[in-house]
Design a protein around this motif. Sequence first.
Motif, mmCIF file in Angstrom:
data_model
loop_
_atom_site.group_PDB
_atom_site.id
_atom_site.type_symbol
_atom_site.label_atom_id
_atom_site.label_comp_id
_atom_site.label_asym_id
_atom_site.label_seq_id
_atom_site.Cartn_x
_atom_site.Cartn_y
_atom_site.Cartn_z
ATOM 1 N N SER A 225 -3.112 -6.144 -2.555
ATOM 2 C CA SER A 225 -2.613 -7.107 -3.526
ATOM 3 C C SER A 225 -1.621 -8.055 -2.877
ATOM 4 O O SER A 225 -0.530 -7.639 -2.476
ATOM 5 N N PHE A 226 -2.000 -9.330 -2.789
ATOM 6 C CA PHE A 226 -1.111 -10.351 -2.249
ATOM 7 C C PHE A 226 -1.319 -11.656 -3.013
ATOM 8 O O PHE A 226 -2.425 -11.968 -3.435
ATOM 9 N N PRO A 230 -6.811 -15.573 -3.417
ATOM 10 C CA PRO A 230 -7.323 -15.515 -4.790
ATOM 11 C C PRO A 230 -7.579 -14.067 -5.219
ATOM 12 O O PRO A 230 -8.073 -13.258 -4.425
ATOM 13 N N TYR A 231 -7.257 -13.769 -6.450
ATOM 14 C CA TYR A 231 -7.500 -12.427 -6.963
ATOM 15 C C TYR A 231 -8.990 -12.179 -7.163
ATOM 16 O O TYR A 231 -9.763 -13.091 -7.452
ATOM 17 N N TYR A 232 -9.369 -10.927 -6.964
ATOM 18 C CA TYR A 232 -10.724 -10.429 -7.181
ATOM 19 C C TYR A 232 -11.730 -11.035 -6.203
ATOM 20 O O TYR A 232 -12.913 -11.159 -6.510
ATOM 21 N N THR A 233 -11.221 -11.418 -5.034
ATOM 22 C CA THR A 233 -12.079 -11.839 -3.929
ATOM 23 C C THR A 233 -11.674 -11.036 -2.694
ATOM 24 O O THR A 233 -10.660 -10.348 -2.686
ATOM 25 N N GLN A 234 -12.451 -11.154 -1.642
ATOM 26 C CA GLN A 234 -12.166 -10.429 -0.406
ATOM 27 C C GLN A 234 -11.398 -11.316 0.576
ATOM 28 O O GLN A 234 -11.583 -12.535 0.599
ATOM 29 N N PHE A 235 -10.581 -10.677 1.407
ATOM 30 C CA PHE A 235 -9.869 -11.385 2.462
ATOM 31 C C PHE A 235 -9.591 -10.420 3.604
ATOM 32 O O PHE A 235 -9.691 -9.199 3.446
ATOM 33 N N VAL A 236 -9.275 -10.970 4.769
ATOM 34 C CA VAL A 236 -8.922 -10.135 5.920
ATOM 35 C C VAL A 236 -7.476 -9.680 5.757
ATOM 36 O O VAL A 236 -6.565 -10.502 5.653
ATOM 37 N N LEU A 237 -7.262 -8.377 5.723
ATOM 38 C CA LEU A 237 -5.911 -7.839 5.588
ATOM 39 C C LEU A 237 -5.162 -8.060 6.894
ATOM 40 O O LEU A 237 -5.492 -7.481 7.926
ATOM 41 N N MET A 238 -4.127 -8.895 6.832
ATOM 42 C CA MET A 238 -3.420 -9.310 8.039
ATOM 43 C C MET A 238 -2.283 -8.344 8.374
ATOM 44 O O MET A 238 -1.096 -8.621 8.180
ATOM 45 N N VAL A 239 -2.680 -7.179 8.860
ATOM 46 C CA VAL A 239 -1.728 -6.204 9.382
ATOM 47 C C VAL A 239 -2.192 -5.821 10.783
ATOM 48 O O VAL A 239 -3.401 -5.858 11.087
ATOM 49 N N PRO A 240 -1.276 -5.458 11.667
ATOM 50 C CA PRO A 240 -1.663 -5.200 13.061
ATOM 51 C C PRO A 240 -2.749 -4.149 13.222
ATOM 52 O O PRO A 240 -3.599 -4.271 14.113
ATOM 53 N N ASP A 241 -2.740 -3.106 12.388
ATOM 54 C CA ASP A 241 -3.707 -2.031 12.573
ATOM 55 C C ASP A 241 -5.094 -2.348 12.033
ATOM 56 O O ASP A 241 -6.005 -1.530 12.164
ATOM 57 N N LYS A 252 -4.411 -7.827 -8.614
ATOM 58 C CA LYS A 252 -3.031 -8.023 -9.019
ATOM 59 C C LYS A 252 -2.217 -6.760 -8.751
ATOM 60 O O LYS A 252 -2.766 -5.662 -8.680
ATOM 61 N N MET A 253 -0.917 -6.931 -8.615
ATOM 62 C CA MET A 253 -0.059 -5.798 -8.265
ATOM 63 C C MET A 253 -0.207 -4.642 -9.243
ATOM 64 O O MET A 253 -0.373 -3.481 -8.838
ATOM 65 N N ASN A 254 -0.155 -4.931 -10.537
ATOM 66 C CA ASN A 254 -0.262 -3.865 -11.526
ATOM 67 C C ASN A 254 -1.648 -3.226 -11.553
ATOM 68 O O ASN A 254 -1.804 -2.088 -12.015
ATOM 69 N N ASP A 255 -2.639 -3.969 -11.046
ATOM 70 C CA ASP A 255 -3.981 -3.388 -10.933
ATOM 71 C C ASP A 255 -3.988 -2.196 -9.992
ATOM 72 O O ASP A 255 -4.770 -1.249 -10.178
ATOM 73 N N LEU A 256 -3.154 -2.244 -8.946
ATOM 74 C CA LEU A 256 -3.155 -1.154 -7.968
ATOM 75 C C LEU A 256 -2.927 0.191 -8.644
ATOM 76 O O LEU A 256 -3.676 1.154 -8.437
ATOM 77 N N THR A 257 -1.869 0.266 -9.448
ATOM 78 C CA THR A 257 -1.586 1.540 -10.103
ATOM 79 C C THR A 257 -2.567 1.820 -11.241
ATOM 80 O O THR A 257 -2.909 2.983 -11.488
ATOM 81 N N ASP A 258 -3.035 0.772 -11.921
ATOM 82 C CA ASP A 258 -4.049 0.986 -12.959
ATOM 83 C C ASP A 258 -5.327 1.564 -12.353
ATOM 84 O O ASP A 258 -5.962 2.451 -12.943
ATOM 85 N N LEU A 320 8.447 -10.267 -5.395
ATOM 86 C CA LEU A 320 9.252 -9.369 -4.570
ATOM 87 C C LEU A 320 8.378 -8.627 -3.564
ATOM 88 O O LEU A 320 8.724 -8.491 -2.395
ATOM 89 N N ARG A 321 7.224 -8.169 -4.045
ATOM 90 C CA ARG A 321 6.283 -7.478 -3.164
ATOM 91 C C ARG A 321 5.819 -8.393 -2.027
ATOM 92 O O ARG A 321 5.801 -7.999 -0.863
ATOM 93 N N GLN A 322 5.452 -9.627 -2.366
ATOM 94 C CA GLN A 322 4.966 -10.564 -1.354
ATOM 95 C C GLN A 322 6.049 -10.888 -0.335
ATOM 96 O O GLN A 322 5.787 -10.949 0.868
ATOM 97 N N LYS A 323 7.269 -11.096 -0.819
ATOM 98 C CA LYS A 323 8.382 -11.411 0.079
ATOM 99 C C LYS A 323 8.624 -10.271 1.073
ATOM 100 O O LYS A 323 8.856 -10.511 2.263
ATOM 101 N N ALA A 324 8.562 -9.050 0.586
ATOM 102 C CA ALA A 324 8.789 -7.903 1.464
ATOM 103 C C ALA A 324 7.740 -7.836 2.573
ATOM 104 O O ALA A 324 8.046 -7.488 3.720
ATOM 105 N N PHE A 325 6.509 -8.197 2.233
ATOM 106 C CA PHE A 325 5.450 -8.207 3.243
ATOM 107 C C PHE A 325 5.646 -9.366 4.213
ATOM 108 O O PHE A 325 5.504 -9.199 5.426
#
Length: 399
Positions: A225-226, A230-241, A252-258, A320-325
Amino acid sequence: MSNFSIKPFVAASLLLAGFQGANAQDYLVNSLKSNQSANSKDSFQFKDVINIENTPVKNQGSSGTCWSYSANSFLESEMIRAGKQPVELSQIYTARNAYIEKGINYVRMHGAITLGDGGALHDVINMYRKYGALPQSVYTGLNYGTTNNKFGEMAAMNEGLLAAVVKNPNGELSPNWVKAYTSVIDTYLGEVPQSFDYKGKKYTPQTFAKEVVGLNPDDYIELSSFTDHPYYTQFVLMVPDNWSLDLVYNVKMNDLTDIIDAALKSGYTVGWAGDVSEKGFSWKNGVAYIPAKNPADMTAEEKESIFKGPQPELEITEALRQKAFDDYQTTDDHGMHIVGLSKDQNGKEYYIVKNSWGATNDYKGYLYMSKNFVKYKSTAILLNKGGLTKEMTKKLNLK
């Protein structure tokens, strides 16, 4: 509103430790030792609401292979859910294959991509699809006298070998470098058997995966979730691993826990990847939450009470979540396995999370992670598509 993660130089050090590989877990655990209270378990009263059957807790030792331990634990629970007798899968067989694929990518990218022990949850699915699976009893990865994983020397050898390959001293790569690289890995972890006996029958890794494990790699989906996609589409997760540059679905963020809630209620467990460097994460106490007050602003008495029973939590927003990332306060430093849902004495819900650091904490290898922690610190989740609601399946345009 400011982020409450540990100082940036520690987060950067965790990334470096993950890159160098073998000491990643040791560094992470040692950095969290101050995040604990002597009597936390007496102050929390957890009552399990959902607790899905899972296999015994493992210990990844001195290796950055949490991703393999967590996602293989997830597959073992998938076997149970499917009515199969669970098999302890070889986490290091998965890691061994990922190291080979990662090395090939590293050379193809002229060294401009992550190397080391680290990986992603989807790596386990990808390696299962391509290489099959082995039981732990057939391939332990303990090929040179250790009782637990200890990958520092192997990681250093691999890094030096691949650096030499990328420098390309002959001006043209020979076809032998992959063989040389693979031989180093197999010298440390053990050669892969072409066939083996299991319960009186002979298998290859591929036939074992098909006939005994019996899971379809196409059944699994990874989500994050970022706000910058765009929501509900695919993207490359930009993390080193994410060395394989895999795509994940953005929700969406709340979707994660739902999504996690719906999966658990339907009997599906969930793989989790995220950041555990927060001051509100205590491995010893087995609790993870986001304190409402910045720990840097707490009094000594408040810091002492941080794990002495339920405390107020910070309200998490998508911004807040996006800023932390974005500012490196949330990194992809650990992977675990969500196996249930619990409530504390105040009725607040926590996920029951299985770790791979041995049965060494107050809850014998498990911990209780608040939903706010999951919203804030998750980088990805992995689950069977069958655990999604019909509504979410439609939003993601899945078949």
